[in-house]
Write a protein that holds these residues in place. Structure first.
Motif, PDB file in Angstrom:
ATOM      1  N   ALA A  87       0.762   3.889  -2.822  1.00 21.88           N
ATOM      2  CA  ALA A  87       0.342   5.258  -2.502  1.00 21.88           C
ATOM      3  C   ALA A  87       1.334   6.291  -2.999  1.00 21.88           C
ATOM      4  O   ALA A  87       0.972   7.431  -3.265  1.00 21.88           O
ATOM      5  CB  ALA A  87       0.153   5.405  -0.998  1.00 21.88           C
ATOM      6  N   GLU A 103       0.823  -1.200   0.000  1.00 20.62           N
ATOM      7  CA  GLU A 103       0.000   0.000   0.000  1.00 20.62           C
ATOM      8  C   GLU A 103       0.860   1.254   0.000  1.00 20.62           C
ATOM      9  O   GLU A 103       0.586   2.211  -0.725  1.00 20.62           O
ATOM     10  CB  GLU A 103      -0.935   0.002   1.215  1.00 20.62           C
ATOM     11  N   ALA A 104       1.917   1.233   0.827  1.00 23.47           N
ATOM     12  CA  ALA A 104       2.790   2.402   0.864  1.00 23.47           C
ATOM     13  C   ALA A 104       3.433   2.619  -0.497  1.00 23.47           C
ATOM     14  O   ALA A 104       3.526   3.746  -0.991  1.00 23.47           O
ATOM     15  CB  ALA A 104       3.866   2.224   1.937  1.00 23.47           C
ATOM     16  N   ALA A 105       3.868   1.524  -1.128  1.00 15.93           N
ATOM     17  CA  ALA A 105       4.476   1.641  -2.446  1.00 15.93           C
ATOM     18  C   ALA A 105       3.460   2.141  -3.472  1.00 15.93           C
ATOM     19  O   ALA A 105       3.762   3.022  -4.286  1.00 15.93           O
ATOM     20  CB  ALA A 105       5.051   0.297  -2.885  1.00 15.93           C
TER      21      ALA A 105
END
Lengths: 262, 370
Positions: free
Chosen positions: B271, B267-269
């Motif tokens: 986002a 998710e961080a990647a």
């Protein structure tokens, strides 16, 4: 300069412009059969600081996760910075480049150093030269007051430091909007303040922010609007003073009495 | 000094632990002599080792015969192991039936192999970037050197044998199965139904069938499936089967690693705008592969040892060579020496892989997990 003057100077920077950054109209979302978000309508202008609160399971995290398509909505429209969020990968990638996100559990990349965490997206998404990306990253690490940790790995930092790195990492992409998904919920009490300080500073610099949080002090200090959600609906929406002192709906009153009781 | 010293609140200094709570003595007591039963076990084990090790060492070294002409000659010279037999057959054990005057090509390939391995395995190698092309061209150079052509005399693959054959199968299998296995693992988690279905089917098929069966298929049945008139080399078919077989295992090991990566990493990647392949390559796989190292190396070691199975379709790996050598009338009854020797070769190779994987795990460890 007295404290009052500083605060006034900061306030003057927190101007809300007429430029629309996010527009959500009649948006619905389901998880399977479960109707999580119901008829959400929300406009956000550039420079707004919006705090979203509500009991757990009310859909507040899901709502901000819809704004950069970490969650898919099934009905209605979401426009971010003039681009509509649809299944089109191109639009999604374009929006994600402009929208920074900070997570409850930081989600730093544990195999990369703090500096590499910050330069990853500028180098691979913005195609920035490495030197330039590192220079910018060091600048933001200084702003969140941990430049000396640049060569450490996330696992060696405290929770508060990790969350500040996560904020710096998002800022390195020079986003137009910052989304915060309960940024202080996983932190020890003495570390919450250092993260909130960074966020307050960010607000004073005029960043457009949407923040899911239970930190009502933060809401009173920087928010220009507070949104209360329950059961997947936006129940109430108001300026902080009115919201806290004169809540309209009984559910808001109950929620506020619960969290402000202590 | 048993008096209890009092300190003002907040003034308590850091003290040394009490004597006997740290150090070698504590370690010995904790691990070997913590209870009467443990004392008994320790002493019994020591006695057992005393019974086993000295005779084994004298059989292997002190009483052993290192140079001899025949088995009887060996027996006259000493009553330990008869390494003279191994010494006489060493060439065959190493090169199989590779032509004598061309064996330098195998040696040269091995030397280049070492140089190709260095920049891959040793990240602090001086001027690593300058050497990184060696592993990339190695497969082609090795094929040319071993098979001939372009000015070198042709050698057919049925002349390959011994440790050289083991190395060819092992290295090719390892090099091909890792990338293929990673792709299969990613494919099995794909959102695209067709790709997921395809990869799952492939993995389940190759994992559900014994390697020996696949080797028989490679040696006999594959001809039925190919258009008449085409034939491709038996060794090539074996390499293909071994690679596919172990890639299915690698895929499952890597899938385990992928599942251990928290969803938040993806998710961080996502986002921050990284695309699928970039987020896999930069964020997810480095972490997933690190977790999978023990399993991956485990699969490699299994593959390396399973290469001996090719004996059943008539390829002359070290075991095949030994079977041929043992039937020599001059050297009958020396199977112990031969198998100990082959076991030693495999142990050295597999143990090195195991140690390297431990080194790699320690190197990639970056502080506390979160």
């Amino acid at each position: 300069m007295s404290d009052q003057d500083t605060a006034a100077a900061a306030q003057s920077k927190m101007q809300v412009s007429d430029q629309e950054m996010i527009r959500i109209t009649q948006m619905h979302k389901w998880y399977g059969q479960f109707h999580v978000l119901k008829d959400i309508n929300l406009n956000v202008n550039a420079g707004e600081r919006i705090v979203i609160c509500g009991p757990s399971g009310s859909g507040k995290s899901t709502l901000i996760r819809c704004m950069n398509r970490l969650e898919e909505h099934q009905k209605g429209e979401i426009w971010v910075d003039g681009v509509e969020l649809t299944g089109d990968l191109k639009n999604i990638e374009q929006i994600r480049r402009e929208v920074g996100m900070v997570f409850q559990h930081f989600n730093l990349f544990p195999h990369l150093t703090v500096l590499e965490n910050c330069t990853l997206a500028p180098i691979w998404v913005r195609k920035m030269p490495k030197d330039e990306a590192e220079e910018i990253a060091m600048g933001f690490l200084e702003r969140v007051k941990i430049p000396e940790q640049a060569s450490k790995f996330p696992g060696q930092l405290s929770g508060g430091q990790q969350q500040r790195v996560a904020i710096a990492r998002s800022l390195c992409m020079n986003p137009k909007i910052m989304l915060f998904d309960e940024p202080t919920s996983a932190l020890d009490p003495e570390m919450i303040a250092e993260v909130l300080d960074v966020m307050v500073e960010l607000a004073h610099d005029g960043m457009t922010m949407l923040c899911v949080t239970h930190e009502m002090g933060f809401a009173k200090k920087v928010a220009n609007r507070v949104i209360f959600m329950d059961g997947g609906e936006i129940i109430e929406e108001n300026v902080p003073d009115e919201f806290f002192n004169n809540p309209q709906s009984p559910r808001t009153q109950e929620f506020l009495s619960q969290i402000l009781a202590h | 000094m048993d008096t209890v010293q009092k300190y003002a609140p907040g003034e308590h200094p850091d003290l040394k632990p009490p004597i006997g709570q740290t150090g070698v003595l504590l370690w010995l007591r904790k691990n070997f002599f913590s209870s009467p039963f443990n004392v008994f076990l320790t002493l019994a084990t020591l006695y057992f080792l005393y019974l086993i090790i000295p005779p084994a060492l004298s059989w292997m070294f002190a009483d052993a015969v290192f140079v001899a002409d025949s088995r009887d000659h060996c027996r006259e010279l000493g009553d330990g192991a008869c390494w003279g037999f191994i010494e006489k057959r060493l060439g065959q054990f190493t090169y199989g039936f590779y032509p004598l005057e061309e064996r330098w090509r195998v040696n040269l390939t091995f030397v280049i192999f070492i140089f190709a391995l260095l920049p891959v395995l040793w990240d602090k190698m001086p001027a690593r970037r300058k050497w990184i092309w060696v592993p990339l061209v190695f497969p082609f150079v090795a094929a040319w050197l071993l098979l001939g052509g372009f000015g070198l005399e042709d050698v057919t693959t049925d002349q390959f044998g011994g440790f050289m054959l083991t190395m060819v199968i092992g290295v090719t299998g390892i090099v091909c199965s890792l990338p293929l296995g990673i792709l299969l693992a990613l494919g099995r988690q794909s959102d695209l139904h067709f790709i997921r279905w395809l990869c799952t089917g492939f993995i389940e098929f190759f994992r559900g069938v014994p390697l020996i069966t696949l080797l028989f298929v490679a040696s006999t049945m594959l001809n039925y499936f190919l258009p008449p008139g085409t034939s491709f080399d038996l060794l090539l078919r074996v390499l293909l089967m071994v690679s596919l077989f172990s890639s299915a295992y690698i895929a499952e090991v890597v899938r385990g690693g992928l599942q251990a990566i928290p969803k938040g990493q993806r998710e961080a990647a996502d986002a921050m705008g990284l695309k699928y392949w970039a987020s896999m390559r930069l964020v997810v796989l480095p972490q997933a592969l690190k977790i999978s190292i023990p399993g991956i190396v485990n699969t490699f070691i299994g593959l390396f040892k399973d290469s001996t199975l090719v004996i059943v379709i008539g390829l002359l790996d070290p075991l095949g060579i030994s079977r041929a050598s043992l039937s020599d009338a001059k050297w009958q009854g020396l199977s112990t020496e031969v198998y100990v020797f082959i076991a030693l070769f495999f142990f050295v190779c597999c143990f090195s892989m195991s140690r390297y994987s431990i080194y790699l795990e320690n190197k990639l460890h970056t502080g506390h997990r979160n």
